[in-house]
Design a protein around this motif. Structure first.
Motif, PDB file in Angstrom:
ATOM      1  N   ARG A 176      -0.762  -8.324  -5.788  1.00 11.88           N
ATOM      2  CA  ARG A 176      -1.552  -7.105  -5.595  1.00 11.88           C
ATOM      3  C   ARG A 176      -1.811  -6.489  -6.971  1.00 11.88           C
ATOM      4  N   SER A 202      -4.019  -3.449  -9.109  1.00 11.02           N
ATOM      5  CA  SER A 202      -4.907  -2.290  -9.260  1.00 11.02           C
ATOM      6  C   SER A 202      -5.258  -2.200 -10.739  1.00 11.02           C
ATOM      7  N   LEU A 212       0.837  -1.201   0.000  1.00  6.86           N
ATOM      8  CA  LEU A 212       0.000   0.000   0.000  1.00  6.86           C
ATOM      9  C   LEU A 212       0.871   1.250   0.000  1.00  6.86           C
ATOM     10  N   GLY A 243      -4.434   2.859  -4.300  1.00  2.17           N
ATOM     11  CA  GLY A 243      -4.817   2.515  -2.937  1.00  2.17           C
ATOM     12  C   GLY A 243      -5.733   1.313  -2.865  1.00  2.17           C
ATOM     13  N   ALA A 244      -6.712   1.261  -3.753  1.00  2.54           N
ATOM     14  CA  ALA A 244      -7.625   0.113  -3.800  1.00  2.54           C
ATOM     15  C   ALA A 244      -7.010  -0.970  -4.681  1.00  2.54           C
ATOM     16  N   ALA A 245      -7.054  -2.215  -4.195  1.00  2.00           N
ATOM     17  CA  ALA A 245      -6.404  -3.289  -4.953  1.00  2.00           C
ATOM     18  C   ALA A 245      -7.016  -4.634  -4.602  1.00  2.00           C
ATOM     19  N   GLU A 246      -6.854  -5.579  -5.529  1.00  2.00           N
ATOM     20  CA  GLU A 246      -7.209  -6.976  -5.282  1.00  2.00           C
ATOM     21  C   GLU A 246      -5.932  -7.702  -4.850  1.00  2.00           C
ATOM     22  N   THR A 247      -6.022  -8.466  -3.766  1.00  2.00           N
ATOM     23  CA  THR A 247      -4.831  -9.131  -3.248  1.00  2.00           C
ATOM     24  C   THR A 247      -5.099 -10.604  -2.968  1.00  2.00           C
ATOM     25  N   ILE A 261      -6.645   2.095 -13.922  1.00  2.00           N
ATOM     26  CA  ILE A 261      -6.360   3.347 -13.212  1.00  2.00           C
ATOM     27  C   ILE A 261      -5.428   4.212 -14.062  1.00  2.00           C
ATOM     28  N   SER A 306      -4.119  -3.881   5.020  1.00  2.00           N
ATOM     29  CA  SER A 306      -2.997  -4.127   4.110  1.00  2.00           C
ATOM     30  C   SER A 306      -1.791  -4.737   4.810  1.00  2.00           C
ATOM     31  N   GLU A 346      -2.290   7.765  -5.838  1.00  2.00           N
ATOM     32  CA  GLU A 346      -3.324   7.369  -4.890  1.00  2.00           C
ATOM     33  C   GLU A 346      -4.380   6.466  -5.514  1.00  2.00           C
ATOM     34  N   ASP A 347      -4.448   6.412  -6.841  1.00  2.00           N
ATOM     35  CA  ASP A 347      -5.388   5.493  -7.490  1.00  2.00           C
ATOM     36  C   ASP A 347      -5.025   4.036  -7.209  1.00  2.00           C
TER      37      ASP A 347
END
Length: 341
Positions: free
Chosen positions: A191, A193, A157, A174-178, A196, A318, A171-172
């Motif tokens: 991780r 994203s 993160l 920040g959200a992610a699939e992990t 974006i 995270s 900052e885009d």
């Protein structure tokens, strides 16, 4: 905590020569490295058994003998004293010798019992020797405990925020699939994203003209080796499997992080980055800026922890791979009898 039954990167191969010994501290132990006449690297404790004079201040004599600068005792690559001036024998004087392996332009030392050294346990550096690929080597000595650098590599993160100045994140991200899968004394973590805007540095190096997918595919092997496939590719082109040419909508690198504890509050940080395209001046600056940001962060953390060592740190989602990494290192250290530093 230090894990002793491990291979640690102690030096770049080019640092170790046949003319001048090299001093290096690893897990709090002072070592001296040098090459014998056959080019093989020897690693001994950096201490003459007579009066504890650092042998790294001495000289390499004929036959690959390491000579103490104080009273002239000489040692061979096994740590055996082979000459004491003024007497016929050596009295069985000996100092510790460390198993050594040279791989991918790095010198690795084994700090546990010599009989347990297994070359098969060395870090996988295969990407660094891939035909047609290039590499960029980086080194920093960080004034911080090595686990803080491990934390930094585990909790990605931080890339979304710490690496904004270098262009490595935004900052885009920040959200992610992990996903996380622990495997014995290591883990595999991913991780992603998706769709974006590209971080500035990656946009420049990839020449992406639209939104991108950003990924980190991480292999951690305890106590402190990290191999990561990370990059960007235009959304819809396949992410890590994108077939877009490098610099034409995609740019990816494969950093190898060799994190070597020096003391309880300092770390040798060797990083070798494998990539498909020649290291342009811009990519060199970019990679140096990113590593400087990481070291800046962990050094400030170290200072804060030394000021307030008893204040607990809070956990956020995270931190899952960070907590897994810490548990793995603790398990490895406990299996040796432990000992915190």
């Amino acid at each position: 905590m230090f894990v002793r039954n491990a291979w640690y990167a102690a030096a770049w191969s080019e640092e170790v020569g046949q003319r001048q010994p090299l001093a290096r501290t690893v897990i709090g132990e002072r070592l001296v490295l040098y090459r014998g006449p056959d080019g093989a690297v020897a690693a001994l404790e950096d201490r003459c058994a007579h009066r504890s004079m650092p042998l790294s201040l001495g000289r390499i004599a004929d036959g690959g003998r390491l000579v103490c600068p104080y009273h002239g005792l000489a040692y061979d690559a096994t740590g055996a004293c082979v000459h004491v001036p003024g007497q016929a024998g050596t009295g069985g004087i000996r100092i510790r010798a460390y198993p050594v392996e040279e791989r991918a332009g790095l010198v690795f030392v084994w700090t546990g019992p010599p009989g347990r050294a297994d070359a098969a346990a060395l870090p996988d550096c295969g990407w660094l020797d891939r035909p047609g690929w290039h590499r960029t080597d980086l080194y920093r000595r960080a004034e911080a405990n090595y686990l803080l650098l491990n934390d930094n590599l585990a909790d990605l993160l931080h890339v979304a925020f710490l690496h904004i100045p270098s262009g490595g994140g935004n900052e885009d991200m920040g959200a992610a699939e992990t996903t996380l899968a622990v495997n014995g004394f290591g883990y595999d973590f991913q991780r992603h994203s998706r769709d974006i805007p590209a971080p500035a540095g990656y946009r420049r190096l990839s020449n992406a003209t639209r939104n991108i997918d950003r990924w980190h595919v991480v292999e951690f092997r305890g106590p402190s080796f990290w191999r990561i496939h990370t990059g960007v590719a235009e959304t819809g082109s396949g992410g890590p499997d994108s077939a877009l040419p490098a610099g034409a909508g995609r740019w990816a690198i494969r950093p190898h992080h060799f994190v070597t504890p020096e003391t309880g509050t300092s770390t040798h940080y060797f990083q070798s980055v494998a990539h498909e395209t020649p290291p342009a001046s811009d990519s060199w600056r970019f990679l140096n800026n990113v590593i400087d940001e990481d070291v800046w962060a962990i050094e400030h953390q170290q200072q804060a922890l030394e000021r307030c060592p008893d204040i607990p740190m809070q956990t956020i989602p995270s931190d899952e791979p960070t907590l897994a990494m810490r548990a793995i290192v603790e398990k490895m250290a406990a299996g040796e009898g432990g000992g915190t530093v």
